[in-house]
Write a protein that holds these residues in place. Structure first.
Motif, PDB file in Angstrom:
ATOM      1  N   SER A  74       0.823  -1.211   0.000  1.00 53.38           N
ATOM      2  CA  SER A  74       0.000   0.000   0.000  1.00 53.38           C
ATOM      3  C   SER A  74       0.859   1.264   0.000  1.00 53.38           C
ATOM      4  O   SER A  74       0.471   2.277  -0.589  1.00 53.38           O
ATOM      5  N   ALA A 115       2.123   1.623  -3.476  1.00 54.74           N
ATOM      6  CA  ALA A 115       1.049   2.154  -4.312  1.00 54.74           C
ATOM      7  C   ALA A 115       1.031   3.673  -4.307  1.00 54.74           C
ATOM      8  O   ALA A 115       0.739   4.318  -5.326  1.00 54.74           O
ATOM      9  N   TRP A 172       3.619   4.906  -6.722  1.00 51.52           N
ATOM     10  CA  TRP A 172       3.199   4.630  -8.101  1.00 51.52           C
ATOM     11  C   TRP A 172       2.168   5.658  -8.565  1.00 51.52           C
ATOM     12  O   TRP A 172       2.310   6.244  -9.640  1.00 51.52           O
ATOM     13  N   HIS A 173       1.140   5.883  -7.769  1.00 50.20           N
ATOM     14  CA  HIS A 173       0.115   6.873  -8.123  1.00 50.20           C
ATOM     15  C   HIS A 173       0.732   8.267  -8.247  1.00 50.20           C
ATOM     16  O   HIS A 173       0.432   9.009  -9.188  1.00 50.20           O
ATOM     17  N   VAL A 192      -4.125   0.506  -8.453  1.00 49.79           N
ATOM     18  CA  VAL A 192      -3.458   1.803  -8.635  1.00 49.79           C
ATOM     19  C   VAL A 192      -3.737   2.417 -10.009  1.00 49.79           C
ATOM     20  O   VAL A 192      -4.148   3.582 -10.083  1.00 49.79           O
ATOM     21  N   PHE A 222      -3.231  -5.304  -6.037  1.00 57.66           N
ATOM     22  CA  PHE A 222      -2.469  -4.057  -5.925  1.00 57.66           C
ATOM     23  C   PHE A 222      -2.186  -3.470  -7.303  1.00 57.66           C
ATOM     24  O   PHE A 222      -2.387  -2.270  -7.545  1.00 57.66           O
ATOM     25  N   SER A 270      -5.566   0.474  -1.946  1.00 58.26           N
ATOM     26  CA  SER A 270      -4.717  -0.677  -2.257  1.00 58.26           C
ATOM     27  C   SER A 270      -4.640  -1.643  -1.070  1.00 58.26           C
ATOM     28  O   SER A 270      -4.595  -2.864  -1.254  1.00 58.26           O
ATOM     29  N   THR A 300      -4.913   6.398  -2.218  1.00 55.73           N
ATOM     30  CA  THR A 300      -4.356   5.232  -2.904  1.00 55.73           C
ATOM     31  C   THR A 300      -3.877   4.197  -1.898  1.00 55.73           C
ATOM     32  O   THR A 300      -4.031   2.989  -2.115  1.00 55.73           O
ATOM     33  N   GLN A 301      -3.288   4.665  -0.803  1.00 54.34           N
ATOM     34  CA  GLN A 301      -2.842   3.733   0.234  1.00 54.34           C
ATOM     35  C   GLN A 301      -4.021   2.938   0.782  1.00 54.34           C
ATOM     36  O   GLN A 301      -3.945   1.709   0.923  1.00 54.34           O
TER      37      GLN A 301
END
Length: 262
Positions: free
Chosen positions: A157, A160, A163-164, A224, A220, A250, A246-247
Motif C-alpha cells: 500500500s 502504491a 506509483w500513483h 493503482v 495491488f 490498495s 491510494t494507500q
C-alpha cells in the motif's frame, strides 16, 4: 552508487512524512522537505509504521483472541500511529471526486476540512472492509503468518502511493504533494521493485498459497492504475489526498484478495 546512509535517512524521512512518529533530527540535516529521492524508502517505512499492529495481530492470534477484535485493534493502532492521515485523505478524496462537478469544485471540496456524505461512507467502508477481510484471514494462518500478512499489505500500500504519485502531474501548484516535489524516476523504479519483492517474500513466508500471493499482488497492480485513471479524468492530476487515498484503496484490495483466496 547506493549509499546505505542515504537510504537510512530516506527511511527516517519517509516514516516522519507518513506517520506521527518523531525521527532523530540527524536524519534531516540539510533536508529541504522534498521527497523526490526519499520515496524509494516508502515500502520499508510502511513496514516500520505497521510493525506494532502486526505484532499485536500475532500476539492476539497466539492467545486465541477473537479474530474480529484482533482486526479492529490492529486497524485502530495503524490509525493512531499515522494520525489517521490516510483515512483523512480518503475521506477528502471521496468528497471531492463524488461531489465536485468540475476540477475547481472538486479541489475546493478536497481542501475543506469538513466531512461530507461521500467521505463518511468512504471511511465506514474502509474500516469495515479492512477489518472484516483481516478477521477472515487471521484464523486461516499461523499467528506469525497473520502478522506477516499485515506487513505485506503495508509494503504494497505504501508502494502504491509512490506509483500513483509518479503516474500523474500535480493537480494544483500548492499543497503537500506539490511542496514535497515529484518523485525521481529511479526512486520510483526502486520503490516498485522493493515493495513487490518485500511483499512477495512476506506473503510466501506467511504460509499462504502461491495463488493467494499472486492474487494479492495482482489486486495491488490493478487498483493503482484504475484509481489513477479516475483521478486523472476528474481533476487532471494527483494531490496529497489522492496519494493517501491510494494507500487505503490498495490496502483494502490486497486484504480482500487474501480473504477470498486463502
Amino acid at each position: 552508487m547506493f549509499d546505505i546512509r542515504d537510504f537510512i535517512d530516506d527511511v527516517a524521512r519517509s516514516v516522519a512524512f507518513l506517520s506521527r512518529i518523531h525521527m532523530p533530527q540527524r536524519h534531516f540535516v540539510n533536508f529541504d522537505g522534498r521527497l523526490s529521492r526519499a520515496v524509494r524508502a516508502f515500502p520499508v517505512a510502511g513496514l516500520l509504521i505497521v510493525l506494532p499492529a502486526a505484532a499485536i495481530v500475532s500476539i492476539f492470534s497466539a492467545i486465541q483472541a477473537a479474530p474480529l477484535f484482533t482486526a479492529f485493534v490492529a486497524v485502530a493502532i495503524q490509525a493512531l500511529i499515522t494520525g489517521a492521515l490516510h483515512e483523512d485523505a480518503l475521506s477528502d478524496t471521496a468528497d471531492g471526486l463524488g461531489g465536485g462537478r468540475s476540477k475547481e469544485t472538486a479541489l475546493g471540496i478536497m481542501k475543506d476540512s469538513r466531512i461530507g456524505s461521500y467521505g463518511a461512507v468512504a471511511l465506514i467502508l474502509s474500516f469495515g472492509l479492512r477489518v472484516s477481510a483481516l478477521a477472515a484471514v487471521i484464523p486461516l494462518v499461523s499467528p506469525s503468518g497473520a502478522g506477516l500478512l499485515v506487513l505485506a499489505a503495508a509494503a504494497l500500500s505504501r508502494t502504491a502511493m509512490v506509483w500513483h504519485w509518479s503516474k500523474l502531474p500535480p493537480a494544483r501548484k500548492d499543497g503537500v504533494a506539490a511542496s514535497a516535489g515529484e518523485p525521481d524516476a529511479a526512486a520510483v523504479t526502486f520503490a516498485l521493485f522493493l515493495g513487490v519483492v518485500l511483499a512477495a517474500l512476506l506473503l510466501l513466508v506467511s504460509g499462504v498459497s502461491l495463488l493467494a500471493a499472486v492474487l494479492s499482488i495482482a489486486a495491488f497492480a490493478a487498483t493503482v492504475p484504475a484509481f489513477s485513471q479516475i483521478v486523472a479524468g476528474k481533476i487532471g492530476g494527483h494531490t496529497g489526498d489522492t496519494i493517501g487515498a491510494t494507500q487505503q484503496l490498495s490496502e483494502i484490495a490486497v486484504l480482500a484478495a487474501l480473504a477470498l483466496a486463502i
